[in-house]
Scaffold this active site. Structure first.
Site, PDB file in Angstrom:
ATOM      1  N   ASP A   1      -3.664  -6.979 -10.519  1.00 57.37           N
ATOM      2  CA  ASP A   1      -4.932  -6.269 -10.778  1.00 57.37           C
ATOM      3  C   ASP A   1      -6.095  -7.256 -10.880  1.00 57.37           C
ATOM      4  O   ASP A   1      -7.257  -6.864 -10.777  1.00 57.37           O
ATOM      5  CB  ASP A   1      -4.852  -5.542 -12.129  1.00 57.37           C
ATOM      6  CG  ASP A   1      -4.539  -4.063 -12.002  1.00 57.37           C
ATOM      7  OD1 ASP A   1      -4.963  -3.455 -11.009  1.00 57.37           O
ATOM      8  OD2 ASP A   1      -3.905  -3.525 -12.925  1.00 57.37           O
TER       9      ASP A   1
ATOM     10  N   LYS B   1       0.764   4.425  -5.689  1.00 55.66           N
ATOM     11  CA  LYS B   1       1.032   2.982  -5.587  1.00 55.66           C
ATOM     12  C   LYS B   1       2.510   2.739  -5.269  1.00 55.66           C
ATOM     13  O   LYS B   1       2.843   1.906  -4.412  1.00 55.66           O
ATOM     14  CB  LYS B   1       0.647   2.290  -6.912  1.00 55.66           C
ATOM     15  CG  LYS B   1      -0.859   2.202  -7.119  1.00 55.66           C
ATOM     16  CD  LYS B   1      -1.266   1.801  -8.535  1.00 55.66           C
ATOM     17  CE  LYS B   1      -2.783   1.909  -8.677  1.00 55.66           C
ATOM     18  NZ  LYS B   1      -3.277   1.634 -10.040  1.00 55.66           N
TER      19      LYS B   1
ATOM     20  N   GLN C   1      -0.803   0.477 -15.801  1.00 56.36           N
ATOM     21  CA  GLN C   1      -1.838   1.459 -15.475  1.00 56.36           C
ATOM     22  C   GLN C   1      -2.729   1.716 -16.701  1.00 56.36           C
ATOM     23  O   GLN C   1      -2.244   1.938 -17.802  1.00 56.36           O
ATOM     24  CB  GLN C   1      -1.171   2.766 -15.001  1.00 56.36           C
ATOM     25  CG  GLN C   1      -2.141   3.811 -14.486  1.00 56.36           C
ATOM     26  CD  GLN C   1      -2.889   3.395 -13.212  1.00 56.36           C
ATOM     27  OE1 GLN C   1      -2.396   2.588 -12.419  1.00 56.36           O
ATOM     28  NE2 GLN C   1      -4.076   3.939 -13.019  1.00 56.36           N
TER      29      GLN C   1
END
Ligand code: GUN
Length: 295
Positions: free
Chosen positions: A121, A54, A98
């Site tokens: 997200d 990412k 994460q």
């Protein structure tokens, strides 16, 4: 006949090229540089590899990006305070924590703490709710990536029988919500199967589009697939190691057998995976535009 391969690596690259143009315009005309922070708690090898990818992509696209590594012993309060700091930071448009987090941390509390406008997200309940009522700011990355793969491979979605295997908050539930929207390239009839489904094959064999996010290698075998179906394999299972120490990946679908029956199928790796990261970049660009009052 062997199925057509839906190559996520190529579709992701095309979307990244589109994003590069948009980012150049944002910078030149509006003096806005999209900013992304990825917070990693601990050193789980899969998480390290996802976060590294990412960060690499965000730098390639010219983002302002921060990799924030935290000790696995961090307390809930310290992590929440860190998120509060990024919520206030005008250079940061997207905050990604994460998952999974270490067991002692309350994951729900952490996800709720992220400003919904920076929730790239799309895991915050505000964004989950907005998707369900058809007014999303952000779509969650993996389901959005799957949707783009279906659209850009020319798959007929409207009116199609879609069967999703798996009901996770990250993939199964949101892809069902996306494909049942009253919108072009959606309008599908969606069935969601899960561990308590009585006869899984009964459902999967009806599917024009079969989306598998079961978390188990070979959860879907050829006898469970209709001739000519489009099969999207979301699974990433580490089934071994090469002598060089690289993980060997396999999806949730018995690829060799199913590709002989399907009309199109995503490979693992190189299918859904690269799309997830690209849609995170797209969400960060959208978040930067939201912050600038452009959308
Ligand atoms: N862990 C596995 N997939 C994801 C994802 O899409 N987002 C975050 N934050 N963590 C993950």
């Amino acid at each position: 006949m062997a199925a057509k391969l839906i190559k996520g690596t190529e579709v992701a690259q095309a979307i990244r090229e589109e994003l590069k143009k948009e980012i150049a315009e944002l910078k030149a005309k509006h003096q806005v540089t999209p900013g992304l922070v990825t917070i990693l708690v601990g050193e789980d090898p899969a998480s390290v590899s996802y976060v590294t990818a990412k960060q690499r992509t965000s730098k390639e696209l010219g983002f302002y990006s921060i990799q924030d590594n935290q000790s696995p012993d961090i307390s809930d309060d310290t992590l929440l305070a860190l998120i509060a700091t990024y919520n206030k930071d005008p250079k940061i448009h997207g905050i990604l924590v994460q998952l999974p987090l270490p067991k002692h941390i309350d994951e729900t509390k952490v996800l709720y703490a992220i400003d919904p406008k920076k929730d790239v997200d799309a895991f915050h309940p505000v964004n989950v709710g907005k998707l369900l009522i058809g007014e999303p700011d952000f779509l969650p990355c993996t389901p959005h990536g799957i949707w783009q793969l279906l659209i850009r491979s020319g798959t007929q979605i409207e009116g199609a029988e879609v069967v999703v295997v798996g009901r996770s908050n990250i993939v199964g539930k949101p892809i069902a919500a996306i494909l049942m929207q009253k919108l072009p390239h959606a309008n599908a009839t969606v069935t969601v199967c899960h561990t308590k489904t009585r006869d899984m094959a009964f459902h999967t064999k009806r599917a024009d589009i079969l989306i598998v996010a079961a978390g188990r290698p070979k959860a879907v075998t050829a006898d469970m697939v209709k001739e000519g179906a489009v099969v999207i394999d979301v699974g990433v299972n580490r089934i071994g190691m090469t002598p060089e120490g690289k993980a060997i990946l396999a999806g949730d679908v018995d690829f060799e057998a199913v590709q002989k029956k399907a009309s199109a199928i995503t490979p693992v790796p190189g299918g859904v995976g690269p799309m997830t990261i690209t849609m995170l970049m797209l969400n960060t660009v959208k978040a930067a535009k939201l912050a600038a009052g452009m959308v």
